[in-house]
Design a protein around this motif. Structure first.
Motif, PDB file in Angstrom:
ATOM      1  N   SER A 150      11.055   7.835   2.812  1.00  0.00           N
ATOM      2  CA  SER A 150      11.519   7.574   4.177  1.00  0.00           C
ATOM      3  C   SER A 150      10.491   6.748   4.959  1.00  0.00           C
ATOM      4  O   SER A 150      10.865   5.868   5.747  1.00  0.00           O
ATOM      5  CB  SER A 150      11.816   8.884   4.907  1.00  0.00           C
ATOM      6  N   LYS A 151       9.231   7.006   4.734  1.00  0.00           N
ATOM      7  CA  LYS A 151       8.174   6.257   5.418  1.00  0.00           C
ATOM      8  C   LYS A 151       8.102   4.824   4.889  1.00  0.00           C
ATOM      9  O   LYS A 151       7.894   3.878   5.663  1.00  0.00           O
ATOM     10  CB  LYS A 151       6.825   6.970   5.243  1.00  0.00           C
ATOM     11  N   VAL A 152       8.279   4.645   3.584  1.00  0.00           N
ATOM     12  CA  VAL A 152       8.278   3.295   2.997  1.00  0.00           C
ATOM     13  C   VAL A 152       9.419   2.477   3.601  1.00  0.00           C
ATOM     14  O   VAL A 152       9.235   1.314   3.981  1.00  0.00           O
ATOM     15  CB  VAL A 152       8.394   3.352   1.459  1.00  0.00           C
ATOM     16  N   ILE A 153      10.591   3.079   3.707  1.00  0.00           N
ATOM     17  CA  ILE A 153      11.741   2.377   4.290  1.00  0.00           C
ATOM     18  C   ILE A 153      11.463   2.038   5.751  1.00  0.00           C
ATOM     19  O   ILE A 153      11.778   0.933   6.209  1.00  0.00           O
ATOM     20  CB  ILE A 153      13.021   3.220   4.130  1.00  0.00           C
ATOM     21  N   GLU A 154      10.859   2.945   6.469  1.00  0.00           N
ATOM     22  CA  GLU A 154      10.493   2.698   7.863  1.00  0.00           C
ATOM     23  C   GLU A 154       9.525   1.523   7.977  1.00  0.00           C
ATOM     24  O   GLU A 154       9.683   0.646   8.837  1.00  0.00           O
ATOM     25  CB  GLU A 154       9.855   3.957   8.447  1.00  0.00           C
ATOM     26  N   ILE A 155       8.538   1.484   7.108  1.00  0.00           N
ATOM     27  CA  ILE A 155       7.572   0.383   7.096  1.00  0.00           C
ATOM     28  C   ILE A 155       8.289  -0.936   6.796  1.00  0.00           C
ATOM     29  O   ILE A 155       8.032  -1.963   7.433  1.00  0.00           O
ATOM     30  CB  ILE A 155       6.450   0.643   6.073  1.00  0.00           C
TER      31      ILE A 155
ATOM     32  N   ASP B 176       0.829  -1.208   0.000  1.00  0.00           N
ATOM     33  CA  ASP B 176       0.000   0.000   0.000  1.00  0.00           C
ATOM     34  C   ASP B 176       0.860   1.253   0.000  1.00  0.00           C
ATOM     35  O   ASP B 176       0.574   2.216  -0.715  1.00  0.00           O
ATOM     36  CB  ASP B 176      -0.940   0.007   1.205  1.00  0.00           C
ATOM     37  N   ALA B 177       1.922   1.251   0.787  1.00  0.00           N
ATOM     38  CA  ALA B 177       2.801   2.423   0.857  1.00  0.00           C
ATOM     39  C   ALA B 177       3.475   2.687  -0.485  1.00  0.00           C
ATOM     40  O   ALA B 177       3.592   3.839  -0.920  1.00  0.00           O
ATOM     41  CB  ALA B 177       3.848   2.220   1.948  1.00  0.00           C
ATOM     42  N   LEU B 178       3.900   1.642  -1.152  1.00  0.00           N
ATOM     43  CA  LEU B 178       4.559   1.808  -2.449  1.00  0.00           C
ATOM     44  C   LEU B 178       3.610   2.367  -3.501  1.00  0.00           C
ATOM     45  O   LEU B 178       3.987   3.205  -4.308  1.00  0.00           O
ATOM     46  CB  LEU B 178       5.138   0.476  -2.929  1.00  0.00           C
ATOM     47  N   PHE B 179       2.376   1.901  -3.484  1.00  0.00           N
ATOM     48  CA  PHE B 179       1.430   2.292  -4.529  1.00  0.00           C
ATOM     49  C   PHE B 179       0.602   3.526  -4.175  1.00  0.00           C
ATOM     50  O   PHE B 179      -0.059   4.079  -5.035  1.00  0.00           O
ATOM     51  CB  PHE B 179       0.536   1.107  -4.901  1.00  0.00           C
ATOM     52  N   ASP B 180       0.669   3.952  -2.919  1.00  0.00           N
ATOM     53  CA  ASP B 180      -0.050   5.162  -2.507  1.00  0.00           C
ATOM     54  C   ASP B 180       0.842   6.399  -2.518  1.00  0.00           C
ATOM     55  O   ASP B 180       0.484   7.425  -1.955  1.00  0.00           O
ATOM     56  CB  ASP B 180      -0.639   4.986  -1.104  1.00  0.00           C
TER      57      ASP B 180
END
Length: 81
Positions: free
Chosen positions: A57-62, A48-52
């Protein structure tokens, strides 16, 4: 610091996303590909993070949070410490 293959993979995906955002349209993926991504990453949060268009930085954190969860979960299956 040591090499982190999982984080490097996420950073590679993010680099591709920045150059080719047209590749990151969730509706264009087949369901079996979505299911496999969720299976290997432990859920839908990273997908979801990648496609939203979540900030890198947030994607890496996730991704790191998911990796930490996996490392904790796998410990009970180790034969040795």
């Amino acid at each position: 610091t040591s090499f982190e293959p999982y984080t490097t993979g996420i950073k590679t995906i993010l680099a591709i996303r920045s150059v080719h955002p047209e590749m990151f349209i969730l509706d264009s993926l087949k369901q079996d590909k979505i299911d496999m991504f969720k299976k290997v990453t432990g859920g839908s949060e990273l997908l979801d993070a990648l496609f939203d268009k979540t900030p890198d930085s947030k994607v890496i954190e996730i991704g790191r949070k998911g990796l930490a969860n996996f490392k904790a979960l796998r410990k009970k299956y180790f034969l040795y410490d």
